[in-house]
Design a protein around this motif. Structure first.
Motif, PDB file in Angstrom:
ATOM      1  N   ASP A 255       2.827 -11.884 -16.527  1.00 51.14           N
ATOM      2  CA  ASP A 255       1.577 -11.613 -17.245  1.00 51.14           C
ATOM      3  C   ASP A 255       0.542 -12.673 -16.859  1.00 51.14           C
ATOM      4  N   ILE A 256      -0.427 -12.265 -16.040  1.00 49.36           N
ATOM      5  CA  ILE A 256      -1.434 -13.259 -15.632  1.00 49.36           C
ATOM      6  C   ILE A 256      -2.676 -13.209 -16.525  1.00 49.36           C
ATOM      7  N   ARG A 257      -2.560 -12.460 -17.609  1.00 50.68           N
ATOM      8  CA  ARG A 257      -3.622 -12.537 -18.618  1.00 50.68           C
ATOM      9  C   ARG A 257      -3.423 -13.838 -19.405  1.00 50.68           C
TER      10      ARG A 257
ATOM     11  N   LYS B 243      -9.875   3.978 -18.422  1.00 50.67           N
ATOM     12  CA  LYS B 243      -9.619   3.516 -17.061  1.00 50.67           C
ATOM     13  C   LYS B 243      -8.886   4.689 -16.452  1.00 50.67           C
ATOM     14  N   ARG B 244      -9.010   4.886 -15.162  1.00 44.99           N
ATOM     15  CA  ARG B 244      -8.387   6.055 -14.540  1.00 44.99           C
ATOM     16  C   ARG B 244      -6.916   6.128 -14.941  1.00 44.99           C
ATOM     17  N   ILE B 245      -6.532   7.248 -15.563  1.00 45.43           N
ATOM     18  CA  ILE B 245      -5.137   7.418 -15.972  1.00 45.43           C
ATOM     19  C   ILE B 245      -4.267   7.478 -14.708  1.00 45.43           C
TER      20      ILE B 245
ATOM     21  N   LEU C 197     -10.496  -7.518  -1.653  1.00 48.86           N
ATOM     22  CA  LEU C 197      -9.534  -8.604  -1.897  1.00 48.86           C
ATOM     23  C   LEU C 197     -10.078  -9.441  -3.048  1.00 48.86           C
ATOM     24  N   PRO C 198      -9.189  -9.943  -3.911  1.00 51.98           N
ATOM     25  CA  PRO C 198      -9.709 -10.743  -5.028  1.00 51.98           C
ATOM     26  C   PRO C 198     -10.191 -12.107  -4.548  1.00 51.98           C
ATOM     27  N   ASN C 199     -11.059 -12.665  -5.351  1.00 56.13           N
ATOM     28  CA  ASN C 199     -11.611 -13.970  -5.019  1.00 56.13           C
ATOM     29  C   ASN C 199     -10.713 -15.052  -5.624  1.00 56.13           C
TER      30      ASN C 199
ATOM     31  N   ILE D 157      -0.108  -8.019  -6.444  1.00 54.19           N
ATOM     32  CA  ILE D 157      -1.148  -8.338  -7.429  1.00 54.19           C
ATOM     33  C   ILE D 157      -1.892  -7.047  -7.746  1.00 54.19           C
ATOM     34  N   GLY D 158      -1.928  -6.694  -9.035  1.00 53.70           N
ATOM     35  CA  GLY D 158      -2.611  -5.480  -9.467  1.00 53.70           C
ATOM     36  C   GLY D 158      -1.632  -4.471 -10.034  1.00 53.70           C
ATOM     37  N   THR D 159      -2.114  -3.720 -11.026  1.00 54.49           N
ATOM     38  CA  THR D 159      -1.290  -2.660 -11.636  1.00 54.49           C
ATOM     39  C   THR D 159      -2.148  -1.419 -11.901  1.00 54.49           C
ATOM     40  N   GLY D 160      -3.015  -1.078 -10.920  1.00 54.49           N
ATOM     41  CA  GLY D 160      -3.779   0.168 -10.982  1.00 54.49           C
ATOM     42  C   GLY D 160      -2.969   1.299 -10.362  1.00 54.49           C
ATOM     43  N   SER D 161      -3.636   2.429 -10.063  1.00 53.66           N
ATOM     44  CA  SER D 161      -2.936   3.612  -9.525  1.00 53.66           C
ATOM     45  C   SER D 161      -2.157   3.299  -8.254  1.00 53.66           C
ATOM     46  N   SER D 162      -2.761   2.515  -7.356  1.00 53.39           N
ATOM     47  CA  SER D 162      -2.094   2.234  -6.071  1.00 53.39           C
ATOM     48  C   SER D 162      -0.830   1.425  -6.307  1.00 53.39           C
ATOM     49  N   ALA D 163      -0.906   0.429  -7.182  1.00 55.36           N
ATOM     50  CA  ALA D 163       0.265  -0.397  -7.476  1.00 55.36           C
ATOM     51  C   ALA D 163       1.338   0.434  -8.176  1.00 55.36           C
ATOM     52  N   ILE D 164       0.914   1.258  -9.101  1.00 55.15           N
ATOM     53  CA  ILE D 164       1.873   2.038  -9.903  1.00 55.15           C
ATOM     54  C   ILE D 164       2.652   3.014  -9.022  1.00 55.15           C
ATOM     55  N   GLN D 165       2.009   3.482  -7.946  1.00 47.89           N
ATOM     56  CA  GLN D 165       2.734   4.344  -7.007  1.00 47.89           C
ATOM     57  C   GLN D 165       3.610   3.545  -6.057  1.00 47.89           C
ATOM     58  N   SER D 166       3.143   2.375  -5.642  1.00 54.01           N
ATOM     59  CA  SER D 166       3.896   1.655  -4.596  1.00 54.01           C
ATOM     60  C   SER D 166       5.012   0.789  -5.167  1.00 54.01           C
TER      61      SER D 166
ATOM     62  N   ARG E 294      -2.599  -8.188 -14.713  1.00 53.10           N
ATOM     63  CA  ARG E 294      -3.657  -8.729 -15.576  1.00 53.10           C
ATOM     64  C   ARG E 294      -3.917  -7.776 -16.746  1.00 53.10           C
ATOM     65  N   THR E 295      -3.994  -6.471 -16.415  1.00 52.07           N
ATOM     66  CA  THR E 295      -4.238  -5.469 -17.459  1.00 52.07           C
ATOM     67  C   THR E 295      -3.212  -4.347 -17.305  1.00 52.07           C
ATOM     68  N   PRO E 296      -2.407  -4.078 -18.334  1.00 52.89           N
ATOM     69  CA  PRO E 296      -1.465  -2.959 -18.205  1.00 52.89           C
ATOM     70  C   PRO E 296      -2.207  -1.630 -18.166  1.00 52.89           C
TER      71      PRO E 296
ATOM     72  N   ARG F   4       0.419   9.201  -3.013  1.00 55.57           N
ATOM     73  CA  ARG F   4       0.338  10.664  -3.118  1.00 55.57           C
ATOM     74  C   ARG F   4      -0.790  11.010  -4.062  1.00 55.57           C
ATOM     75  N   CYS F   5      -1.188  12.271  -4.044  1.00 59.03           N
ATOM     76  CA  CYS F   5      -2.315  12.681  -4.878  1.00 59.03           C
ATOM     77  C   CYS F   5      -1.818  12.995  -6.283  1.00 59.03           C
ATOM     78  N   ASP F   6      -2.653  12.692  -7.286  1.00 57.53           N
ATOM     79  CA  ASP F   6      -2.234  13.013  -8.648  1.00 57.53           C
ATOM     80  C   ASP F   6      -2.877  14.315  -9.140  1.00 57.53           C
TER      81      ASP F   6
ATOM     82  N   ARG G 122      -2.160   4.228   3.239  1.00 61.43           N
ATOM     83  CA  ARG G 122      -0.819   4.663   3.669  1.00 61.43           C
ATOM     84  C   ARG G 122       0.276   3.845   3.001  1.00 61.43           C
ATOM     85  N   TYR G 123      -0.032   3.252   1.864  1.00 60.73           N
ATOM     86  CA  TYR G 123       0.971   2.400   1.207  1.00 60.73           C
ATOM     87  C   TYR G 123       2.163   3.252   0.761  1.00 60.73           C
ATOM     88  N   PRO G 124       3.328   2.607   0.582  1.00 58.82           N
ATOM     89  CA  PRO G 124       4.510   3.378   0.186  1.00 58.82           C
ATOM     90  C   PRO G 124       4.276   4.072  -1.153  1.00 58.82           C
TER      91      PRO G 124
HETATM   92  O1  N01 Z   1      -7.365  -0.060  -7.802  1.00 62.15           O
HETATM   93  P1  N01 Z   1      -7.739  -0.425  -9.323  1.00 62.15           P
HETATM   94  P2  N01 Z   1      -6.334   1.020  -7.250  1.00 62.15           P
HETATM   95  N1  N01 Z   1      -6.501 -10.976 -10.198  1.00 62.15           N
HETATM   96  O2  N01 Z   1      -9.099  -1.032  -9.263  1.00 62.15           O
HETATM   97  C1  N01 Z   1      -6.086  -5.899 -10.420  1.00 62.15           C
HETATM   98  C2  N01 Z   1      -7.753   6.136  -6.959  1.00 62.15           C
HETATM   99  N2  N01 Z   1      -6.357   6.287  -6.589  1.00 62.15           N
HETATM  100  O3  N01 Z   1      -6.376   0.927  -5.766  1.00 62.15           O
HETATM  101  O4  N01 Z   1      -7.411  -4.083 -14.416  1.00 62.15           O
HETATM  102  C3  N01 Z   1      -5.545 -10.193 -10.699  1.00 62.15           C
HETATM  103  O5  N01 Z   1      -7.538   0.708 -10.229  1.00 62.15           O
HETATM  104  C4  N01 Z   1      -6.741  -5.114 -11.505  1.00 62.15           C
HETATM  105  O6  N01 Z   1      -6.596  -5.760 -12.755  1.00 62.15           O
HETATM  106  P3  N01 Z   1      -7.678  -5.482 -13.958  1.00 62.15           P
HETATM  107  C5  N01 Z   1      -7.867   6.241  -8.467  1.00 62.15           C
HETATM  108  O7  N01 Z   1      -9.091   6.808  -8.799  1.00 62.15           O
HETATM  109  C6  N01 Z   1      -5.794   7.488  -6.796  1.00 62.15           C
HETATM  110  O8  N01 Z   1      -5.057   0.896  -7.913  1.00 62.15           O
HETATM  111  O9  N01 Z   1      -9.044  -5.604 -13.299  1.00 62.15           O
HETATM  112  N3  N01 Z   1      -5.555  -8.871 -10.699  1.00 62.15           N
HETATM  113  C7  N01 Z   1      -5.985  -3.795 -11.403  1.00 62.15           C
HETATM  114  O10 N01 Z   1      -4.759  -3.858 -12.045  1.00 62.15           O
HETATM  115  C8  N01 Z   1      -7.787   4.779  -8.847  1.00 62.15           C
HETATM  116  O11 N01 Z   1      -8.279   4.485 -10.124  1.00 62.15           O
HETATM  117  C9  N01 Z   1      -4.486   7.685  -6.521  1.00 62.15           C
HETATM  118  O12 N01 Z   1      -7.404  -6.523 -14.932  1.00 62.15           O
HETATM  119  C10 N01 Z   1      -6.606  -8.290 -10.115  1.00 62.15           C
HETATM  120  C11 N01 Z   1      -5.762  -3.679  -9.899  1.00 62.15           C
HETATM  121  O13 N01 Z   1      -5.876  -4.993  -9.363  1.00 62.15           O
HETATM  122  C12 N01 Z   1      -8.588   4.145  -7.735  1.00 62.15           C
HETATM  123  O14 N01 Z   1      -8.185   4.840  -6.580  1.00 62.15           O
HETATM  124  C13 N01 Z   1      -3.719   6.643  -6.038  1.00 62.15           C
HETATM  125  C14 N01 Z   1      -7.652  -9.034  -9.533  1.00 62.15           C
HETATM  126  C15 N01 Z   1      -6.784  -2.812  -9.221  1.00 62.15           C
HETATM  127  O15 N01 Z   1      -6.668  -1.518  -9.704  1.00 62.15           O
HETATM  128  C16 N01 Z   1      -8.338   2.670  -7.527  1.00 62.15           C
HETATM  129  O16 N01 Z   1      -6.957   2.392  -7.691  1.00 62.15           O
HETATM  130  C17 N01 Z   1      -4.316   5.420  -5.827  1.00 62.15           C
HETATM  131  C18 N01 Z   1      -7.567 -10.440  -9.601  1.00 62.15           C
HETATM  132  N4  N01 Z   1      -8.539 -11.227  -9.115  1.00 62.15           N
HETATM  133  C19 N01 Z   1      -5.636   5.248  -6.105  1.00 62.15           C
HETATM  134  N5  N01 Z   1      -8.548  -8.177  -9.034  1.00 62.15           N
HETATM  135  C20 N01 Z   1      -3.896   8.996  -6.771  1.00 62.15           C
HETATM  136  O17 N01 Z   1      -4.428  10.053  -6.516  1.00 62.15           O
HETATM  137  C21 N01 Z   1      -8.088  -6.933  -9.295  1.00 62.15           C
HETATM  138  N6  N01 Z   1      -6.911  -7.016  -9.948  1.00 62.15           N
HETATM  139  C22 N01 Z   1      -2.616   8.994  -7.404  1.00 62.15           C
END
Ligand code: N01
Length: 542
Positions: free
Chosen positions: A357-359, A336-338, A157-159, A191-200, A216-218, A63-65, A58-60
Motif C-alpha cells: 500500500d503506497i498510499r 474511475k473506469r470500471i 511514466l510517473p515522476n 506500479i499501478g492498479t488500473g485496467s492494464s495492471a488488473i489484466q496483467s 496507490r488507489t484500489p 484484452r477488450c472489456d 501488448r502487455y500480458p
Molecule cells: O491506466 P490508469 P491504465 N505512483 O490511469 C497508478 C483503458 N484500458 O493503463 O489511481 C504510484 O487507469 C494509478 O494510481 P492512482 C481504460 O479506459 C482498457 O491501467 O492515480 N502509482 C493507477 O493505479 C483504462 O481506464 C482496457 O492513485 C501511480 C495506475 O497507475 C485506461 O485504458 C485495458 C503513479 C494507472 O491506471 C487506462 O488504464 C487497459 C505514481 N506516481 C486499459 N502514477 C480494456 O479494455 C500512476 N499510478 C480492458
C-alpha cells in the motif's frame, strides 16, 4: 506505390484532400470512407503497423472489456457476418489481427505511411489548407486534417525520483515489446492498479518468481467470465445484428447493447437488489454497472453496488488485511473506469504475490536495484509501469498544432480542452478530431463512437466539396455553449467526485475538467445529426 519511394521533393509538394493522423480503427475507417467519396487521403502512423491502441498495448493479459460481438465494425454487413471471434472478450492479438484484416480487406495500406510521427500541423489562412510536418522532415499539404490519434495514446511514466537509475529491465504496459517478455524466475515489481495492471497482474504472477504490486488507489473490478465464443451466442448476434447495432447506436448511453436496468437501485428491496447484483456478477462483464439507472447519479444508489463488490473482494481474498487494502472507498464505483478481470482478486491468494500500500507509505525513490518506500526497500529484476496515459489531450498537445493567426492548440487548451461537439475547435478551421474531448469517446464503446464521428466528418467533407466551400470552422459561441453543456451534464453525475484520468487528475498540473461528454451516445448522435441537418448550425462555412 510505396510513399517512401517518392523523392523528398515529390513528397513536399504533395497535395491531398485529407491528411489523417493515426492508423488505428479511426484512421482505417476514415481512409476507407474518404476513398469512397473519391477524395485523396493519406494516413500517417507512428507505429510500424495498423491498430493503434491494440498495436502498442501488448502487455500480458491485454484484452477488450467490451464483448467482441460489439467491439467490431458495423459498416459492412459482409465483414461482420464473416469475421469470427474466438472468445467472448477478444484478446489483444486477435483484435490486432482484425485491424490488419480491415487494412487488407479494404486495401488501405497503400495510403498509410508507417513509422512516421506527425510533429506539427499548421493552418494557412490564404489557401485554407493544413500543412503537416513529420519527424522525418516531410511536409504534406491538405485541405482537411483529421486527428485520429486515439484517446489513450501517450503513455505516461510517473515522476518518481531515481526512475532512470534502475538497472533491471523496465516496461510500460502501453509500450510493450513486440517480442513479449518472459518473467520466468524473475522478481517483478508493478506500479499501478488500473485496467492494464488488473489484466496483467494475474498473468505475470503465473510466470514470475515473485510479483510485488504497488497500489496507490484500489480499483473496482468485475469478473469477465470470459470463455470461448459459444456458437449459439455468435449465431444469435449475427442473426440480429442490424437491430442490435442500431439500438446500441441510438438508444444506449455507451454504445453497448445489453441488459440495461430501467429502475432506481433505491426503488427495490435490499433482497431483490442483492439478487440482481449477484446475477450480474455471475454473468460477468460491464453489465454489472447497468443494473440500475441511477448508479452514476446518486451516491446512495451507488453505495449499494460499491458495497456489493467490496463484499465480493472480502470473500475472494483470504488474508483479511490484503482484502481490506484492495477495497476501494475513496470514490463512487464506476467514476474511475470500471475494470473487468480474469482472476484479479484471486491472484492475491498466491504465495508469490505481495500487495504494497503506497498510499500509507509512498514510494520515496526508485533505486538501481528496486523501489524504496517510506518504510521498506524492495529489490527487483524487472519493473512494470502500469501507470496510464496523458489521456484525451496528451497526444494532440504533443504536436505543435497551429490554427488561425498562429494560435497554438496547447495555449487554447491551457485551462482544459474546449471543442464544439468534441469534433472541431474554434480557431482551427478544417481540422476534425475523432472521439475528441467533449464527445462520448472513452465513456463509450469506442468503435461505435469512431464510426459515428467518421461518418459525420466524411458527410461534412462531402457537403463542403459538393457546395464548393473551402472551409468550415466552429464559432466561439457554439463552442462555449457546448463546453457549458458538457460540464453541466458531468456535474449532474457522480463522476467529477473521482480523481480520475477522465478529470485529468493523473497528470500533475493538468486542469481538472471532466473531458468526455456524458450525455449518452444516442442523444449525442442525434445532436450531431441535427446540427448537420440544420445547415451545420454553429459553424461558419466559407
Ligand atoms: O491506466 P490508469 P491504465 N505512483 O490511469 C497508478 C483503458 N484500458 O493503463 O489511481 C504510484 O487507469 C494509478 O494510481 P492512482 C481504460 O479506459 C482498457 O491501467 O492515480 N502509482 C493507477 O493505479 C483504462 O481506464 C482496457 O492513485 C501511480 C495506475 O497507475 C485506461 O485504458 C485495458 C503513479 C494507472 O491506471 C487506462 O488504464 C487497459 C505514481 N506516481 C486499459 N502514477 C480494456 O479494455 C500512476 N499510478 C480492458
Amino acid at each position: 506505390m510505396n510513399l517512401h519511394q517518392r523523392t523528398p521533393a515529390e513528397r513536399d509538394v504533395a497535395q491531398l484532400d485529407v491528411v489523417i493522423v493515426g492508423a488505428g480503427f479511426a484512421g482505417l475507417y476514415l481512409l476507407h470512407r474518404l476513398r469512397g467519396l473519391g477524395l485523396t487521403a493519406r494516413a500517417y502512423e507512428a507505429g510500424s503497423g495498423v491498430g493503434g491502441t491494440w498495436f502498442w498495448n501488448r502487455y500480458p493479459g491485454a484484452r477488450c472489456d467490451v464483448e467482441s460481438m460489439q467491439y467490431s465494425f458495423s459498416f459492412d454487413d459482409e465483414l461482420q457476418q464473416s469475421w469470427k471471434w474466438s472468445e467472448r472478450f477478444a484478446a489483444q492479438p486477435e483484435i490486432l489481427q482484425y485491424a490488419n484484416h480491415i487494412a487488407d480487406r479494404y486495401d488501405l495500406r497503400r495510403d498509410i505511411v508507417f513509422n512516421t510521427r506527425i510533429t506539427a500541423a499548421t493552418f494557412d489562412e490564404s489557401s485554407a489548407t493544413w500543412t503537416v510536418t513529420t519527424d522525418r522532415g516531410e511536409r504534406v499539404t491538405a485541405r482537411y486534417c483529421v486527428m485520429a490519434t486515439g484517446c489513450l495514446s501517450t503513455a505516461r511514466l510517473p515522476n518518481i525520483k531515481g526512475i532512470a537509475s534502475f538497472q533491471g529491465a523496465t516496461y510500460h504496459t502501453g509500450h510493450w515489446p513486440h517480442e513479449g517478455v518472459d518473467f520466468t524466475g524473475k522478481t517483478v515489481g508493478i506500479i499501478g492498479t488500473g485496467s492494464s495492471a488488473i489484466q496483467s497482474i494475474p498473468v505475470i504472477a503465473e510466470q514470475a518468481k515473485h510479483l510485488t504490486v504497488f497500489q496507490r488507489t484500489p480499483n473496482f473490478s468485475i469478473p469477465s467470465r470470459n470463455s470461448a465464443m459459444p456458437a449459439a451466442y455468435e449465431a444469435e448476434w449475427k442473426d440480429d445484428y442490424p437491430t442490435r447495432r442500431q439500438r446500441a447506436r441510438e438508444e444506449t448511453r455507451n454504445g453497448i447493447y445489453g441488459d440495461w436496468g430501467q429502475v432506481s437501485a433505491l426503488e427495490v428491496s435490499a433482497g431483490d437488489r442483492r439478487a440482481e447484483y449477484e446475477r450480474r456478477w455471475t454473468k460477468g462483464g460491464l453489465e454489472f454497472m447497468y443494473a440500475y439507472n441511477d448508479l452514476g447519479l446518486k451516491k446512495e444508489a451507488n453505495d449499494t453496488a460499491a458495497e456489493f463488490v467490496r463484499e465480493k473482494i472480502r470473500e475472494i481474498v483470504k488474508d483479511p488485511k490484503t482484502a481490506e487494502l484492495l477495497c476501494p472507498y475513496s470514490y463512487p464505483i464506476g467514476t474511475k473506469r470500471i475494470c473487468v478481470d480474469t482472476n484479479y482478486f484471486e491472484t492475491f491468494n498466491r504465495d508469490n504475490v505481495t500487495l504494497v500500500d503506497i498510499r500509507s507509505a509512498p514510494i520515496d525513490e526508485i533505486t538501481p536495484h528496486g523501489v524504496r518506500t517510506q518504510d521498506t526497500e524492495y529489490a527487483f529484476d524487472c519493473l512494470v509501469f502500469a501507470t496510464g496515459f496523458d489521456a484525451m489531450t496528451g497526444t494532440l498537445e504533443a504536436m505543435n498544432i497551429r490554427g488561425r493567426d498562429g494560435l497554438a492548440l496547447r495555449d487554447e487548451w491551457a485551462a482544459g480542452p474546449r471543442t464544439y461537439l468534441g469534433l472541431t475547435v474554434a480557431g482551427f478551421p478544417n481540422m476534425f478530431l475523432v472521439t475528441g474531448p467533449g464527445s462520448p469517446s472513452v465513456l463509450s464503446n469506442m468503435i461505435v463512437s469512431i464510426e459515428q464521428h467518421v461518418d459525420w466528418i466524411t458527410d461534412c467533407i462531402a457537403h463542403l466539396t459538393q457546395s464548393g466551400s473551402a472551409s468550415i470552422e466552429a464559432s466561439r459561441d457554439a463552442q462555449d455553449a457546448w463546453v457549458d453543456h458538457v460540464n453541466e451534464r458531468a456535474n449532474a453525475t457522480l463522476y467529477p467526485q473521482a480523481a480520475s484520468w477522465y478529470m485529468g487528475a493523473n497528470i500533475p498540473g493538468k486542469p481538472r475538467i471532466f473531458m468526455p461528454y456524458i450525455g449518452g451516445v444516442g442523444n449525442y448522435r442525434k445532436i450531431c445529426s441535427d446540427i448537420a441537418s440544420d445547415n451545420y448550425r454553429g459553424f461558419a462555412i466559407e
